[in-house]
Design a protein around this motif. Structure first.
Motif, mmCIF file in Angstrom:
data_model
loop_
_atom_site.group_PDB
_atom_site.id
_atom_site.type_symbol
_atom_site.label_atom_id
_atom_site.label_comp_id
_atom_site.label_asym_id
_atom_site.label_seq_id
_atom_site.Cartn_x
_atom_site.Cartn_y
_atom_site.Cartn_z
ATOM 1 N N LEU A 2 0.992 -1.162 0.038
ATOM 2 C CA LEU A 2 -0.058 0.013 0.003
ATOM 3 C C LEU A 2 0.703 1.105 0.031
ATOM 4 O O LEU A 2 0.546 2.362 -0.652
ATOM 5 N N LYS B 155 1.059 4.051 -3.077
ATOM 6 C CA LYS B 155 0.717 5.386 -2.795
ATOM 7 C C LYS B 155 1.907 6.237 -3.275
ATOM 8 O O LYS B 155 1.506 7.509 -4.088
ATOM 9 N N LYS C 291 -5.703 -4.733 1.143
ATOM 10 C CA LYS C 291 -6.400 -4.535 2.129
ATOM 11 C C LYS C 291 -7.118 -5.677 2.901
ATOM 12 O O LYS C 291 -7.289 -5.670 4.103
ATOM 13 N N GLU D 55 -4.870 -2.089 -4.158
ATOM 14 C CA GLU D 55 -5.175 -1.525 -2.820
ATOM 15 C C GLU D 55 -6.105 -2.415 -2.263
ATOM 16 O O GLU D 55 -6.343 -2.865 -0.975
#
Length: 570
Positions: free
Chosen positions: A128, A132, A154, A150
């Motif tokens: 992640l 980003k 998650k 993502e």
């Protein structure tokens, strides 16, 4: 047994693993790379694969990953009434503490569980964070794919935290925004469940219904829905959970999906599979990407596996499969006149022992348990003691669900180690979801809906081919019939919970079910008294309130400088 020692630090790791061969989960560690080399599409995808890699509960090697097995056999089954540790009493003695609910904070099984699944959290966080940075800079990953990555990361993180939370409860929550220095001293005072829910909701909103790249081990919307439903069930949010379960079940008919296919290395990826730990034998024959978590459950002695004799079904579990004259479970009386195979007989009596094929059993028994006188795949008839390492410690039965036929050892087991297979492990399968839905229906007063759910599972079980004896006759008077009705909520609740045991035995759910039902103390102490009538070491279990969770590993408390606090009661 050899042990694996891992030193992990809570926080961000730059561990990078890349895919190779046919399976996207066959992976080779590439070490730590400069960040500049991995903030790109290829590096981020590889980091994501590394995060998936922890689904099999293994960071490296083969030996020593038992407590972190995706099947959760040690905590979920040996810690319950379904399985004994097995082997010899003196082998892996720290597992005895898990079985008898006397663990301390220095138990290496706890350290393994903590370290491996926090490594999974760390890898998901790293993915992640890299994503980003990429999206803020060069954007080598498309916006659409970035959203999928993502979501995958998650849902993986949610799974790893959920597994940790069930065992330890009080955790330190770290995410992609937590610095390494902060992670080292983060106290375990966070309620991680809302964070797990947030991650799963993101997965539901952003994952496709079909598998990305058609790779079966990938996360998808259905998995996220099933998992969020499960978390809601633990919170007793029955209506919210049921809505999600119904979406997952849809129009699928469990009766058309053969029960045995879930444990067949050739059909392991069938329509019932939801969340899987994918396993593979490496091209060179090594097994670190295989099912190393279950390797100890291999048969011992004079059989095609030869090791290691752990993870034996209990006498109590076997008797739970008895049925009455109507083909229904003996919910309150299954321990009466107990069946124990040849256990406790003299040597002379064992030589004369003959299987009683007139006993009435649910056929799922012999697809879960190996017992004397019954064919065990293509290994021949299970001979009893000759396949058991120490009968006095583990009893007369062996497990089946982690085994594969001898004819498939070539290509599906590690070189020179037939107890390491590439059999996938079901973490969530459709029958699990259906029975969780039935629980919700009972608690919401929909007894007809619960009846329909349970009976679909039982009607599927009735289709199982009979297992045979050495004389090629059915090994029992097999019978399983649907319930005609659930007369009241208490009966329905008991029937649904009993069905979960029968359907999912030896798949890692049982202890956690007992805890969330509030039945752990009553059931386990009653079981210990029953089992102790055959093996005295089980008598007198005193299950304390704090035993519903396990102690935080002392090594982790020490490394945190005292920021992590020990769980109450330990």
């Amino acid at each position: 047994m050899k042990k694996r020692n891992i030193i992990t630090v809570l926080g961000i790791s730059l561990m990078l693993l890349s895919s190779c061969g046919k399976s996207f989960l066959e992976r080779d560690p590439q070490g730590e790379l400069p960040e500049s080399q991995v903030i790109n599409s290829k590096g981020i995808e590889a980091s994501l694969i590394g995060a998936y890699g922890i689904l099999n509960g293994n960071v490296n090697g083969t030996w020593g990953n038992y407590a972190s097995a995706p099947s959760q056999w040690l905590f979920g089954e040996v810690g319950a009434d379904n399985a004994h540790k097995g082997s010899e009493a003196t082998d892996q003695p720290n597992m005895n503490m898990i079985e008898f609910h006397t663990p301390n904070s220095s138990n290496d099984n706890l350290s393994t569980m903590w370290e491996v699944y926090y490594e999974g959290v760390s890898r998901a966080n790293n993915t992640l964070r890299l994503l980003k940075l990429d999206q803020a800079g060069g954007k080598t990953v498309t916006t659409a794919r970035a959203t999928e990555i993502e979501a995958e990361a998650k849902v993986l993180r949610a799974h790893y935290y959920f597994f940790l939370w069930r065992v330890f409860k009080n955790l330190a929550y770290v995410d992609e925004n937590t610095s390494v220095d902060d992670a080292k001293v983060k106290p375990n005072t966070d309620d991680v469940v809302p964070k797990i829910i947030d991650d799963l909701k993101f997965g539901i909103a952003n994952l496709p219904q079909t598998k990305i790249n058609k790779q079966s081990g990938r996360m998808d919307k259905g998995i996220a829905q099933a998992y969020l439903g499960k978390v809601y069930l633990y919170q007793k949010k029955y209506a919210d959970a049921l809505a999600l379960f119904k979406d997952v079940i849809g129009s699928k008919d469990i009766r058309t999906m053969p029960y045995q296919n879930n444990f067949d290395v050739l059909t392991k990826d069938g329509p019932e599979a939801l969340l899987l730990a994918k396993h593979a034998i490496n091209p060179d024959g090594s097994g670190d990407n295989a099912n190393v978590g279950d390797m100890l459950s291999g048969l011992n002695g004079s059989n095609p596996v030869g090791c290691c004799g752990f993870y034996q079904p209990t006498i109590d579990l076997v008797n739970a499969y008895k049925v009455d004259a109507k083909g229904l479970p003996m919910l309150d009386t299954y321990r009466n006149n107990p069946y124990k195979s040849d256990f406790g007989l003299s040597t002379a009596e064992k030589e004369k022992y003959k299987l009683d094929v007139s006993l009435r059993f649910d056929p799922r028994l012999d697809y879960t348990v190996g017992r004397r006188g019954v064919h065990f795949y293509d290994y021949g008839v299970m001979p009893g003691d000759a396949w058991i390492r120490e009968v006095g410690s583990g009893g007369p039965f062996v497990g089946i669900k982690t085994m594969i036929p001898k004819s498939l050892h070539s290509g599906h087991t590690a070189a020179g180690a037939a107890y390491i297979t590439d059999l996938d492990v079901n973490i969530i399968r459709l029958a699990d979801v259906i029975l969780m839905a039935a629980e919700c229906q009972v608690e919401l007063g929909d007894l007809d809906g619960a009846l329909k759910s349970v009976n679909a599972i039982r009607e599927r079980a009735a289709k199982l081919p009979p297992k045979l004896t050495g004389d090629d006759v059915p090994a029992a008077a097999y019978d399983v019939k649907p319930y005609p009705a659930f007369p009241d909520q208490n009966f329905a609740r008991k029937a649904v919970r009993f069905e979960r045991r029968l359907e999912l035995a030896m798949e890692g759910h049982r202890f956690y079910d007992l805890v969330r039902w509030g039945e752990a103390k009553t059931v386990l102490e009653s079981y210990a008294n029953f089992e102790g009538g055959f093996m005295a070491r089980y008598k007198g279990l005193n299950f304390k309130d704090h035993n519903v969770y396990l102690p935080i590993p002392q090594t982790q408390i020490d490394r945190s400088g005292g920021a992590l606090k020990q769980n109450p009661g330990y």
